[in-house]
Design a protein around this motif. Sequence first.
Motif, PDB file in Angstrom:
ATOM      1  N   VAL A 116       0.804  -1.230   0.000  1.00 33.58           N
ATOM      2  CA  VAL A 116       0.000   0.000   0.000  1.00 33.58           C
ATOM      3  C   VAL A 116       0.834   1.275   0.000  1.00 33.58           C
ATOM      4  O   VAL A 116       0.432   2.266  -0.614  1.00 33.58           O
ATOM      5  CB  VAL A 116      -1.023   0.014   1.180  1.00 33.58           C
ATOM      6  N   VAL A 117       2.006   1.269   0.608  1.00 32.94           N
ATOM      7  CA  VAL A 117       2.729   2.540   0.791  1.00 32.94           C
ATOM      8  C   VAL A 117       3.003   3.227  -0.558  1.00 32.94           C
ATOM      9  O   VAL A 117       2.881   4.447  -0.666  1.00 32.94           O
ATOM     10  CB  VAL A 117       4.050   2.325   1.578  1.00 32.94           C
ATOM     11  N   HIS A 118       3.315   2.438  -1.599  1.00 37.79           N
ATOM     12  CA  HIS A 118       3.616   3.054  -2.908  1.00 37.79           C
ATOM     13  C   HIS A 118       2.390   3.720  -3.532  1.00 37.79           C
ATOM     14  O   HIS A 118       2.521   4.477  -4.489  1.00 37.79           O
ATOM     15  CB  HIS A 118       4.204   2.012  -3.873  1.00 37.79           C
ATOM     16  N   GLU A 119       1.193   3.435  -3.010  1.00 40.61           N
ATOM     17  CA  GLU A 119      -0.019   4.075  -3.534  1.00 40.61           C
ATOM     18  C   GLU A 119      -0.351   5.369  -2.790  1.00 40.61           C
ATOM     19  O   GLU A 119      -1.249   6.096  -3.188  1.00 40.61           O
ATOM     20  CB  GLU A 119      -1.214   3.110  -3.447  1.00 40.61           C
ATOM     21  N   VAL A 120       0.359   5.609  -1.712  1.00 44.20           N
ATOM     22  CA  VAL A 120       0.059   6.795  -0.891  1.00 44.20           C
ATOM     23  C   VAL A 120       0.938   7.954  -1.360  1.00 44.20           C
ATOM     24  O   VAL A 120       2.164   7.861  -1.327  1.00 44.20           O
ATOM     25  CB  VAL A 120       0.323   6.498   0.609  1.00 44.20           C
ATOM     26  N   PRO A 121       0.322   9.058  -1.794  1.00 45.29           N
ATOM     27  CA  PRO A 121       1.119  10.162  -2.345  1.00 45.29           C
ATOM     28  C   PRO A 121       2.045  10.830  -1.325  1.00 45.29           C
ATOM     29  O   PRO A 121       3.149  11.211  -1.660  1.00 45.29           O
ATOM     30  CB  PRO A 121       0.075  11.155  -2.860  1.00 45.29           C
ATOM     31  N   PHE A 147       7.888  -4.984  -8.658  1.00 46.40           N
ATOM     32  CA  PHE A 147       8.000  -4.211  -9.894  1.00 46.40           C
ATOM     33  C   PHE A 147       7.658  -2.746  -9.694  1.00 46.40           C
ATOM     34  O   PHE A 147       8.347  -1.862 -10.178  1.00 46.40           O
ATOM     35  CB  PHE A 147       7.131  -4.830 -10.994  1.00 46.40           C
ATOM     36  N   GLU A 148       6.612  -2.493  -8.955  1.00 50.53           N
ATOM     37  CA  GLU A 148       6.164  -1.112  -8.745  1.00 50.53           C
ATOM     38  C   GLU A 148       7.137  -0.328  -7.871  1.00 50.53           C
ATOM     39  O   GLU A 148       7.186   0.896  -7.940  1.00 50.53           O
ATOM     40  CB  GLU A 148       4.789  -1.076  -8.059  1.00 50.53           C
ATOM     41  N   VAL A 149       7.894  -1.028  -7.021  1.00 47.27           N
ATOM     42  CA  VAL A 149       8.746  -0.333  -6.043  1.00 47.27           C
ATOM     43  C   VAL A 149      10.204  -0.764  -6.205  1.00 47.27           C
ATOM     44  O   VAL A 149      10.545  -1.938  -5.997  1.00 47.27           O
ATOM     45  CB  VAL A 149       8.253  -0.623  -4.606  1.00 47.27           C
ATOM     46  N   SER A 150      11.046   0.173  -6.587  1.00 53.52           N
ATOM     47  CA  SER A 150      12.483  -0.122  -6.742  1.00 53.52           C
ATOM     48  C   SER A 150      13.129  -0.198  -5.362  1.00 53.52           C
ATOM     49  O   SER A 150      12.557   0.261  -4.359  1.00 53.52           O
ATOM     50  CB  SER A 150      13.155   0.985  -7.555  1.00 53.52           C
ATOM     51  N   LYS A 151      14.341  -0.742  -5.376  1.00 60.73           N
ATOM     52  CA  LYS A 151      15.104  -0.827  -4.126  1.00 60.73           C
ATOM     53  C   LYS A 151      15.298   0.587  -3.556  1.00 60.73           C
ATOM     54  O   LYS A 151      15.130   0.816  -2.359  1.00 60.73           O
ATOM     55  CB  LYS A 151      16.463  -1.484  -4.436  1.00 60.73           C
ATOM     56  N   LYS A 152      15.597   1.526  -4.488  1.00 58.13           N
ATOM     57  CA  LYS A 152      15.846   2.903  -4.073  1.00 58.13           C
ATOM     58  C   LYS A 152      14.589   3.520  -3.445  1.00 58.13           C
ATOM     59  O   LYS A 152      14.659   4.188  -2.407  1.00 58.13           O
ATOM     60  CB  LYS A 152      16.266   3.696  -5.314  1.00 58.13           C
ATOM     61  N   ALA A 153      13.445   3.270  -4.083  1.00 57.09           N
ATOM     62  CA  ALA A 153      12.194   3.835  -3.560  1.00 57.09           C
ATOM     63  C   ALA A 153      11.871   3.243  -2.188  1.00 57.09           C
ATOM     64  O   ALA A 153      11.387   3.952  -1.291  1.00 57.09           O
ATOM     65  CB  ALA A 153      11.049   3.566  -4.530  1.00 57.09           C
ATOM     66  N   PHE A 154      12.167   1.947  -2.009  1.00 53.65           N
ATOM     67  CA  PHE A 154      11.876   1.325  -0.707  1.00 53.65           C
ATOM     68  C   PHE A 154      12.791   1.897   0.376  1.00 53.65           C
ATOM     69  O   PHE A 154      12.349   2.176   1.496  1.00 53.65           O
ATOM     70  CB  PHE A 154      12.037  -0.197  -0.801  1.00 53.65           C
ATOM     71  N   GLU A 155      14.063   2.078   0.012  1.00 51.17           N
ATOM     72  CA  GLU A 155      14.987   2.667   0.991  1.00 51.17           C
ATOM     73  C   GLU A 155      14.543   4.078   1.368  1.00 51.17           C
ATOM     74  O   GLU A 155      14.665   4.501   2.512  1.00 51.17           O
ATOM     75  CB  GLU A 155      16.421   2.675   0.443  1.00 51.17           C
TER      76      GLU A 155
END
Length: 185
Positions: A116-121, A147-155
């Motif tokens: 869910v976090v990647h859907e939250v602006p 796929f929707e969330v890269s390693k960088k985005a998760f960090e």
Amino acid sequence: MSSENTRVFPVEKSGKLDSRFRRWLHNPQKILRPYVKEGMSVLEVGCGPGFFTLDIARMAGKSGRVVAVDLQEGMLEIVREKIRGSGLEGNIVLHKCEVDRLGVSGSFDLVFLFYVVHEVPDRRALFRELVALLRDGGLVYVEEPPFEVSKKAFEETLRIAGSAGLVVTERPKRFPDKVAVLKKP
Ligand SMILES: C[S@@+](CC[C@H](N)C(=O)[O-])C[C@H]1O[C@@H](n2cnc3c(N)ncnc32)[C@H](O)[C@@H]1O
């Protein structure tokens, strides 16, 4: 707020989140067992069609409770149907939130954030609100898709959670997903 926000998983496709294949891939009991204990108060943000919700409630038991929150009323309606007649009616509260505000009150032992976090602006606002809702020592479980969330985005998500006051305590390996457990000290 639903179809005009392309970041949000559509209600019409909610069956994909509830398939037998997914039950094998994301076995709720296996994922939840280390974190959900009898009597806990659990906040599930972005519950979708409730793939995890009823299992969380069963594991938290009669003295526990689950507040399941979603942006889309259509998702909550699906969960509502699942709860009907399950014997868990008194243990699960469904709540429709705003895109940038959960609007929940109470004190929680665990916050569960699955895909869910990647859907939250506004992740900053989300984690700030979550920290205020967690008891001291409470945990946040975050799992994001490959796929929707890269390693960088998760960090970056973990960095934002850190700025809000959470500390990473565990990085469970669930390839190909990205997972972390954080704690409010
Ligand atoms: C990909 S689905 C995952 C659902 C569920 N967690 C699961 O794993 O089956 C993401 C869910 O998050 C919800 N969502 C998106 N943005 C949200 C927000 N800002 N606040 C709360 N829920 C949100 C969507 O409506 C959708 O039901």
